[in-house]
Design a protein around this motif. Structure first.
Motif, short mmCIF file in Angstrom:
data_model
loop_
_atom_site.label_atom_id
_atom_site.label_comp_id
_atom_site.label_asym_id
_atom_site.label_seq_id
_atom_site.Cartn_x
_atom_site.Cartn_y
_atom_site.Cartn_z
N PRO A 293 1.46 -6.87 -4.40
CA PRO A 293 0.63 -7.64 -5.33
C PRO A 293 -0.09 -8.79 -4.65
CG PRO A 293 2.82 -7.23 -6.23
CD PRO A 293 2.88 -6.82 -4.80
N ASP A 294 0.40 -9.21 -3.48
CA ASP A 294 -0.22 -10.30 -2.74
C ASP A 294 -1.35 -9.84 -1.82
OD1 ASP A 294 1.27 -8.91 -0.88
OD2 ASP A 294 2.55 -10.59 -0.31
N GLY A 295 -1.67 -8.56 -1.85
CA GLY A 295 -2.74 -8.03 -1.01
C GLY A 295 -2.34 -7.78 0.43
N LYS A 296 -1.07 -7.99 0.78
CA LYS A 296 -0.59 -7.74 2.13
C LYS A 296 -0.08 -6.30 2.25
CE LYS A 296 -1.26 -12.13 2.78
NZ LYS A 296 -2.52 -12.61 3.43
N LEU A 297 -0.10 -5.79 3.47
CA LEU A 297 0.38 -4.44 3.72
C LEU A 297 1.82 -4.51 4.21
CD1 LEU A 297 -0.28 -1.40 3.81
CD2 LEU A 297 -1.02 -1.73 6.20
N GLY B 265 11.70 -2.11 14.94
CA GLY B 265 12.49 -1.04 14.35
C GLY B 265 13.56 -1.57 13.41
N GLY B 266 13.84 -0.81 12.34
CA GLY B 266 14.86 -1.22 11.38
C GLY B 266 14.47 -2.42 10.57
N LYS B 267 13.20 -2.49 10.19
CA LYS B 267 12.66 -3.66 9.51
C LYS B 267 11.77 -3.25 8.33
CE LYS B 267 14.00 -6.30 13.10
NZ LYS B 267 14.43 -5.28 14.06
N ILE B 268 11.45 -4.21 7.48
CA ILE B 268 10.26 -4.14 6.63
C ILE B 268 9.32 -5.19 7.18
CG2 ILE B 268 9.31 -4.49 4.33
CD1 ILE B 268 11.97 -3.49 3.19
N LEU B 269 8.09 -4.78 7.49
CA LEU B 269 7.09 -5.64 8.10
C LEU B 269 6.02 -5.99 7.07
CD1 LEU B 269 6.66 -3.54 11.38
CD2 LEU B 269 8.30 -5.39 10.95
N ARG B 270 5.36 -7.13 7.27
CA ARG B 270 4.30 -7.58 6.36
C ARG B 270 3.14 -8.09 7.21
NH1 ARG B 270 3.44 -12.93 3.87
NH2 ARG B 270 2.53 -12.76 1.78
N ILE B 271 1.98 -7.47 7.02
CA ILE B 271 0.80 -7.82 7.79
C ILE B 271 -0.41 -7.93 6.88
CG2 ILE B 271 1.61 -6.80 9.96
CD1 ILE B 271 -0.07 -4.32 9.34
N ASN B 272 -1.46 -8.55 7.39
CA ASN B 272 -2.75 -8.55 6.70
C ASN B 272 -3.43 -7.20 6.91
OD1 ASN B 272 -2.71 -11.30 5.74
ND2 ASN B 272 -3.05 -11.95 7.87
N PRO B 273 -4.42 -6.85 6.09
CA PRO B 273 -5.09 -5.56 6.24
C PRO B 273 -5.72 -5.33 7.60
CG PRO B 273 -5.57 -6.49 4.08
CD PRO B 273 -4.86 -7.55 4.85
N PRO C 216 5.72 -10.22 12.34
CA PRO C 216 5.45 -9.44 11.13
C PRO C 216 6.70 -9.12 10.34
CG PRO C 216 5.45 -7.99 13.03
CD PRO C 216 5.63 -9.40 13.56
N VAL C 217 7.88 -9.49 10.82
CA VAL C 217 9.13 -9.11 10.17
C VAL C 217 9.30 -9.84 8.83
CG1 VAL C 217 11.64 -9.12 10.34
CG2 VAL C 217 10.25 -8.53 12.35
#
Length: 359
Positions: A162-166, A186-194, A208-209
């Motif tokens: 919902p925040d527009g992040k991937l 590895g073994g993560k959920i990552l969050r990056i900009n488009p 990005p973790v």
């Protein structure tokens, strides 16, 4: 390019063993009581004869893109039921559980025509951006590289929040310590900009973790309150549904399932590995919907307004074989795909398929 047709009037309405229990060995008899879906909720087949469909992403016009894991092809499922290969993503090196995995559509697709794919190459898992003009794919541009790759535990789900992040779900690719290593993707959920850059408000500056201590995450979904949920494969005993907290440590490989130990976030739901091997995840009609591979069923888990979860319900147990991906459509339907041609299933006529359920 090849062209296949499957009549689908519904589209016009639009929407183990310890060492190898990764995507699941054949299921053992379940001790969970199945809850039958009401007769009016029986699913409808909307696409058939697919080759290990893994990622499914809806376009704004109600059509969909489908990633085929082993071939590296992307199919376009059109409103009239046609499925057409629009291209193959170059560089896909499929082996075991790896290949062309998750797909996501840019929140600004109407203006930028961008889609995103998670794939395995000879060297790594990575996320690429491609332009899709409605007819063909452009060349992929890598935006995140260096995710550990292997024949098992490759993660692969990607989704815009919902925040527009991937958000990017990864696995530890069979090397357990990676899940606790802050320097490994590895073994993560990552969050990056488009564009692949790192958001300034991530838990660790320059990283990005988003969360860590995961074995193999293949499902991401947000509920009505924008809470992020994830499904995770266990090893010996417990598969999991987790409520994701920024910076949270989900325990692998130190713990599996609920431990109550300080410093680790316990799962909200856990199943025996024979009941689940949970892959895809979606939120629709006030519930989480989980596709089970080894468990060969669709799980429905009610979500309360406070984030509490109700009793999981087991639907269609054994009726369609291994289930991989779940998608919530804007008109209230749930799509789910079979994964019986992935080398671990028993394909039926028409497999692999995508089915539509109206809760």
């Amino acid at each position: 390019m090849g062209r296949r047709r499957f009549s689908v009037a519904a589209l016009l309405v639009v929407v183990t063993c310890a060492a190898c229990q990764s995507e699941g060995s054949p299921a053992q008899p379940s001790t969970t009581t199945a809850v039958a879906a009401p007769a009016e909720a029986e699913p409808t087949v909307i696409a058939a004869d697919l080759d290990v469909p893994w990622g499914i992403a809806l376009l704004p016009d109600g059509t969909a893109l489908i990633a085929e894991r082993d071939s590296g092809a992307i199919q376009h499922l059109q409103a009239n039921g046609d499925t057409t290969v629009i291209g193959e993503v170059p560089g896909v090196a499929a082996r075991g559980e790896s290949g062309l995995l998750g797909l996501a559509v840019s929140p600004a697709y109407a203006t930028d025509q961008m889609i995103y794919a998670y794939l395995t190459t000879d060297d790594d898992n990575r996320v690429v951006a491609l332009r899709f003009d409605g007819r063909s794919l452009g060349e992929p541009a890598p935006i995140l590289t260096g995710i550990p790759a292997g024949s098992i535990h490759d993660g692969g789900r990607i989704a815009f929040g919902p925040d527009g992040k991937l958000y990017v779900a990864t696995g530890e690719a069979g090397d357990r310590p990676r899940a606790q290593d802050p320097s490994s993707l590895g073994g993560k959920i990552l969050r990056i900009n488009p564009d692949g850059s790192i958001p300034a408000d991530n838990p660790t500056p320059g990283s990005p973790v988003w969360s860590f201590g995961h074995r193999n995450v293949q499902g991401l979904a947000w509920d009505d309150a924008d809470r992020l949920w994830a499904t995770e494969f266990g090893a010996n005993t417990w598969d999991e549904v987790n409520l994701i907290e920024p910076g949270g440590n989900y325990g692998w490989p130190e713990v599996e399932g609920r431990s109550g130990e300080a410093g680790f976030v316990d799962p909200v739901v856990q199943w025996s590995t024979g009941e689940a091997s949970p892959s895809g995840l979606a939120f629709q009609d006030g519930a989480l919907w989980v596709a089970a591979l080894r468990g060969e069923r669709l799980w429905r888990i009610p979500v309360g307004g406070d984030g509490s979860l109700g009793e999981p319900q087991s639907l269609f147990e054994g009726e369609y074989g291994r289930l991989r991906t779940v998608v919530a459509t804007p008109d209230g339907a749930v799509w789910f795909s079979t994964s019986n041609r992935d080398g671990r299933g028993d394909p039926a006529e028409g497999d692999d398929r995508i089915l539509m359920l109206r809760p």
